[in-house]
Enzyme design. Sequence first.
Site, PDB file in Angstrom:
ATOM      1  CB  SER A  63      -0.896  -0.031   1.242  1.00  0.00           C
ATOM      2  OG  SER A  63      -0.908   1.213   1.881  1.00  0.00           O
ATOM      3  CE  LYS A  64       0.149   4.636  -5.070  1.00  0.00           C
ATOM      4  NZ  LYS A  64      -1.027   4.823  -5.856  1.00  0.00           N
ATOM      5  NE  ARG A  65      -2.888   3.312   4.516  1.00  0.00           N
ATOM      6  CZ  ARG A  65      -3.819   3.181   3.575  1.00  0.00           C
ATOM      7  NH1 ARG A  65      -4.204   4.214   2.867  1.00  0.00           N
ATOM      8  NH2 ARG A  65      -4.388   2.023   3.354  1.00  0.00           N
TER       9      ARG A  65
END
Length: 317
Positions: free
Chosen positions: A260-262
């Site tokens: 995930s981008k996180r």
Amino acid sequence: MDDKKVRVRYAPSPTGFLHIGNAQSALFNYLFARHFNGTMVLRIEDTDTKRNVKDGEASQRENLHWLGIDWDEGPNKPNPKYAPYRQSERNKQGIYHKYIQELLDKGLAYKDYSTEEELAEMRERQRANNEAPHYDGRWYGKSEEEQKAAEAKGLKPTIRFHFPKNHDYEWDDIARGHVSFNSDNLGGDFIIEKSDGMPTYNFAVVVDDHSMDITHVLRGADHISNTPKQIAIYEALGWEHPTFCHIPLIFNPKTRKKLSKRDKDTLQFISEYKKHGYLHEAIFNFIAFLGWSPVGEREIYSKDELIKVYDPNRMSK
Ligand code: GLU
């Protein structure tokens, strides 16, 4: 493989910079095209105008070049037979609406004048009843008078594709094997043209893959649930669909979930690898092994060697 000339495409939406997941799709299309002496197409899927970012397309191009991925046709290398290669430009030529009209005329699509509030209320009610969210078909089969009355109120319709009841959509996926979905479990009739006149992804991608003679679609496994909708459009327009290959998504080994981008502990953008001084050959090799493996133990291959040994039947699930 039949003897039709292989044509594959990498079709990014310019909604962000070149991410490792996009790069993986681009890379497998590239290996596929070069291994089978086919054609690699770059198509820009920019119909979601709100999400497009400035320089998104340029970043894709620059970082693909750095990785050593090139293409034979695209916005900068148009083949007059298939151009243009940006969906926004194709839309201006009326390429999509022509087929939307055909589906409307055949009664396979219809106008939906529901307002945002009505749709939100519908979803809310479904949630309260523990039903999976779906469009309930409320505008299917409405009379011309009812449509005119909605127009008179100033409402702008979306256009929805009408699913046949209890119909199976199936395909043999190069990576996944046999996949099947039933039309009753696909969220109800789906939007193919937004109220601003732009086609949705699931519609435009079919018209383009068909009209650009694409033979194989290799893309991330996050698109598996879109594929039955796309097959429904192919069927409705009387077209054959290409062969699909859904590449496994990149997982974060710590969370065991889709990257995930996180996830801050993984470099996610190709430009970051470049900035940190990684060699593009190493990143090419690394990404190839995230979705595929050759026979044997060897792990370091040059790009040309990968093109040679690439075998789509060894894609991971
Ligand atoms: N524009 C889509 C994406 O970026 C392309 C998916 C496909 O290859 O069909 O996810």
